[in-house]
Design a protein around this motif. Structure first.
Motif, PDB file in Angstrom:
ATOM      1  N   THR A  53     -44.183  93.678  34.632  1.00 44.02           N
ATOM      2  CA  THR A  53     -43.213  92.906  35.389  1.00 44.02           C
ATOM      3  C   THR A  53     -43.711  92.589  36.802  1.00 44.02           C
ATOM      4  OG1 THR A  53     -42.077  94.985  35.877  1.00 44.02           O
ATOM      5  CG2 THR A  53     -41.196  93.633  34.066  1.00 44.02           C
ATOM      6  N   MET A  54     -45.005  92.414  36.926  1.00 47.62           N
ATOM      7  CA  MET A  54     -45.623  91.948  38.165  1.00 47.62           C
ATOM      8  C   MET A  54     -46.429  90.712  37.790  1.00 47.62           C
ATOM      9  SD  MET A  54     -47.797  94.162  40.894  1.00 47.62           S
ATOM     10  CE  MET A  54     -48.234  93.485  42.486  1.00 47.62           C
ATOM     11  N   LEU A  55     -45.873  89.552  38.112  1.00 45.24           N
ATOM     12  CA  LEU A  55     -46.431  88.284  37.662  1.00 45.24           C
ATOM     13  C   LEU A  55     -46.853  87.416  38.844  1.00 45.24           C
ATOM     14  CD1 LEU A  55     -43.615  87.395  35.101  1.00 45.24           C
ATOM     15  CD2 LEU A  55     -45.737  88.664  34.651  1.00 45.24           C
ATOM     16  N   VAL A  56     -47.879  86.624  38.626  1.00 45.17           N
ATOM     17  CA  VAL A  56     -48.305  85.657  39.631  1.00 45.17           C
ATOM     18  C   VAL A  56     -48.247  84.262  39.040  1.00 45.17           C
ATOM     19  CG1 VAL A  56     -49.769  87.282  40.892  1.00 45.17           C
ATOM     20  CG2 VAL A  56     -50.761  85.879  39.071  1.00 45.17           C
ATOM     21  N   ALA A  57     -48.158  83.287  39.934  1.00 45.97           N
ATOM     22  CA  ALA A  57     -48.210  81.874  39.552  1.00 45.97           C
ATOM     23  C   ALA A  57     -49.493  81.294  40.122  1.00 45.97           C
ATOM     24  CB  ALA A  57     -47.009  81.119  40.107  1.00 45.97           C
ATOM     25  N   SER A  96     -40.084  79.022  37.885  1.00 48.45           N
ATOM     26  CA  SER A  96     -40.950  79.423  36.763  1.00 48.45           C
ATOM     27  C   SER A  96     -41.194  80.925  36.753  1.00 48.45           C
ATOM     28  CB  SER A  96     -42.290  78.684  36.831  1.00 48.45           C
ATOM     29  OG  SER A  96     -42.115  77.301  36.632  1.00 48.45           O
ATOM     30  N   LEU A  97     -41.458  81.500  37.922  1.00 49.17           N
ATOM     31  CA  LEU A  97     -41.661  82.947  38.018  1.00 49.17           C
ATOM     32  C   LEU A  97     -40.401  83.700  37.623  1.00 49.17           C
ATOM     33  CD1 LEU A  97     -43.697  83.064  41.331  1.00 49.17           C
ATOM     34  CD2 LEU A  97     -44.478  84.010  39.136  1.00 49.17           C
ATOM     35  N   LEU A  98     -39.267  83.257  38.130  1.00 47.21           N
ATOM     36  CA  LEU A  98     -38.001  83.923  37.832  1.00 47.21           C
ATOM     37  C   LEU A  98     -37.686  83.836  36.340  1.00 47.21           C
ATOM     38  CD1 LEU A  98     -35.759  85.452  39.294  1.00 47.21           C
ATOM     39  CD2 LEU A  98     -34.625  83.267  39.693  1.00 47.21           C
ATOM     40  N   SER A  99     -37.878  82.678  35.747  1.00 46.35           N
ATOM     41  CA  SER A  99     -37.644  82.522  34.309  1.00 46.35           C
ATOM     42  C   SER A  99     -38.523  83.463  33.503  1.00 46.35           C
ATOM     43  CB  SER A  99     -37.911  81.078  33.876  1.00 46.35           C
ATOM     44  OG  SER A  99     -36.982  80.209  34.440  1.00 46.35           O
ATOM     45  N   ALA A 100     -39.786  83.571  33.893  1.00 47.55           N
ATOM     46  CA  ALA A 100     -40.731  84.419  33.154  1.00 47.55           C
ATOM     47  C   ALA A 100     -40.327  85.888  33.220  1.00 47.55           C
ATOM     48  CB  ALA A 100     -42.144  84.220  33.699  1.00 47.55           C
ATOM     49  N   ARG A 103     -37.280  86.624  31.045  1.00 43.29           N
ATOM     50  CA  ARG A 103     -37.641  86.712  29.619  1.00 43.29           C
ATOM     51  C   ARG A 103     -38.256  88.077  29.300  1.00 43.29           C
ATOM     52  NH1 ARG A 103     -39.303  81.388  30.572  1.00 43.29           N
ATOM     53  NH2 ARG A 103     -41.474  82.051  30.765  1.00 43.29           N
ATOM     54  N   ILE A 104     -39.079  88.588  30.195  1.00 43.35           N
ATOM     55  CA  ILE A 104     -39.684  89.906  29.983  1.00 43.35           C
ATOM     56  C   ILE A 104     -38.604  90.978  30.006  1.00 43.35           C
ATOM     57  CG2 ILE A 104     -41.213  91.659  30.982  1.00 43.35           C
ATOM     58  CD1 ILE A 104     -43.019  89.292  31.882  1.00 43.35           C
ATOM     59  N   PHE A 105     -37.700  90.915  30.977  1.00 45.09           N
ATOM     60  CA  PHE A 105     -36.607  91.888  31.020  1.00 45.09           C
ATOM     61  C   PHE A 105     -35.845  91.892  29.700  1.00 45.09           C
ATOM     62  CE2 PHE A 105     -35.976  91.649  35.934  1.00 45.09           C
ATOM     63  CZ  PHE A 105     -36.982  92.580  36.128  1.00 45.09           C
ATOM     64  N   SER A 106     -35.541  90.717  29.171  1.00 46.28           N
ATOM     65  CA  SER A 106     -34.821  90.631  27.888  1.00 46.28           C
ATOM     66  C   SER A 106     -35.614  91.293  26.773  1.00 46.28           C
ATOM     67  CB  SER A 106     -34.544  89.174  27.530  1.00 46.28           C
ATOM     68  OG  SER A 106     -33.562  88.636  28.368  1.00 46.28           O
ATOM     69  N   ARG A 107     -36.914  91.010  26.711  1.00 42.75           N
ATOM     70  CA  ARG A 107     -37.758  91.624  25.673  1.00 42.75           C
ATOM     71  C   ARG A 107     -37.812  93.141  25.803  1.00 42.75           C
ATOM     72  NH1 ARG A 107     -41.457  87.201  26.507  1.00 42.75           N
ATOM     73  NH2 ARG A 107     -42.819  88.557  27.708  1.00 42.75           N
ATOM     74  N   LEU A 108     -37.664  93.634  27.031  1.00 42.00           N
ATOM     75  CA  LEU A 108     -37.691  95.080  27.273  1.00 42.00           C
ATOM     76  C   LEU A 108     -36.330  95.731  27.059  1.00 42.00           C
ATOM     77  CD1 LEU A 108     -39.983  95.210  30.452  1.00 42.00           C
ATOM     78  CD2 LEU A 108     -40.601  95.813  28.088  1.00 42.00           C
ATOM     79  N   GLY A 109     -35.334  94.942  26.646  1.00 42.22           N
ATOM     80  CA  GLY A 109     -34.023  95.498  26.324  1.00 42.22           C
ATOM     81  C   GLY A 109     -32.977  95.407  27.409  1.00 42.22           C
ATOM     82  N   ALA A 110     -33.303  94.780  28.533  1.00 42.37           N
ATOM     83  CA  ALA A 110     -32.303  94.643  29.598  1.00 42.37           C
ATOM     84  C   ALA A 110     -31.244  93.630  29.182  1.00 42.37           C
ATOM     85  CB  ALA A 110     -32.977  94.201  30.895  1.00 42.37           C
ATOM     86  N   VAL A 111     -30.020  93.873  29.596  1.00 41.69           N
ATOM     87  CA  VAL A 111     -28.932  92.934  29.333  1.00 41.69           C
ATOM     88  C   VAL A 111     -28.458  92.254  30.622  1.00 41.69           C
ATOM     89  CG1 VAL A 111     -28.179  94.107  27.237  1.00 41.69           C
ATOM     90  CG2 VAL A 111     -27.158  94.722  29.436  1.00 41.69           C
TER      91      VAL A 111
END
Length: 156
Positions: A53-57, A96-100, A103-111
């Motif tokens: 959950t550390m992403l760059v653009a 774009s960063l926020l969207s990405a 999506r990762i949070f959702s895949r990790l089970g966050a609601v």
């Protein structure tokens, strides 16, 4: 490039990817440009403990933005920091960063996801609201300069 718009408002299609150690100088520079005041050690700690959950653009030939987050609780993601180089703001990179990361949070089970934003940072608040975040709380004197923070939350 569309010359009629002068290029400034053109939406860039950044490449969003995980942070790599070679990105550290660019991130330190972004921090300096936006007045974040974070230490390189903090970025290294996030990289060590929260690499997913550390992403760059990347755009325009270099790293122009970053988002750092983590799972705050088993069901909640927390966005710690989102920053885009001032020369590249307003071009869709923050979105774009926020969207990405969402999506990762959702895949990790966050609601849900939360973040805090300076009460005076209307531009960031507008971005967050446009992406479904709502004000959940206000914390007076949250920042070291005494400015209040809005806590914003989004259901994923």
């Amino acid at each position: 490039m569309d010359r009629s718009s002068g290029g400034r408002d053109r939406i860039l299609r950044p490449v969003i990817r995980q942070f790599d150690l070679k990105d550290l100088p660019a991130i330190v520079e972004i921090d300096r440009e936006v007045g974040g005041g974070y230490s390189p050690e903090l970025f290294m700690t996030f990289h060590e403990y929260h690499p997913q959950t550390m992403l760059v653009a990347e755009a325009a030939g270099g790293v122009v933005g970053i988002v750092i987050g983590f799972k705050h609780t088993p069901l909640e993601g927390r966005i710690f920091w989102l920053a885009v180089k001032p020369a590249h703001q307003g071009r869709g990179i923050g979105r774009s960063l926020l969207s990405a990361i969402l999506r990762i949070f959702s895949r990790l089970g966050a609601v849900s996801a939360t973040l805090e934003v300076r009460i005076g940072n209307r531009r960031a608040q507008s971005l967050y609201a446009s992406m479904g975040f709502v004000v959940d709380n206000v914390i007076p004197s949250y920042y070291s300069d005494g400015e209040a923070a809005l806590i914003m939350r989004k259901i994923l």
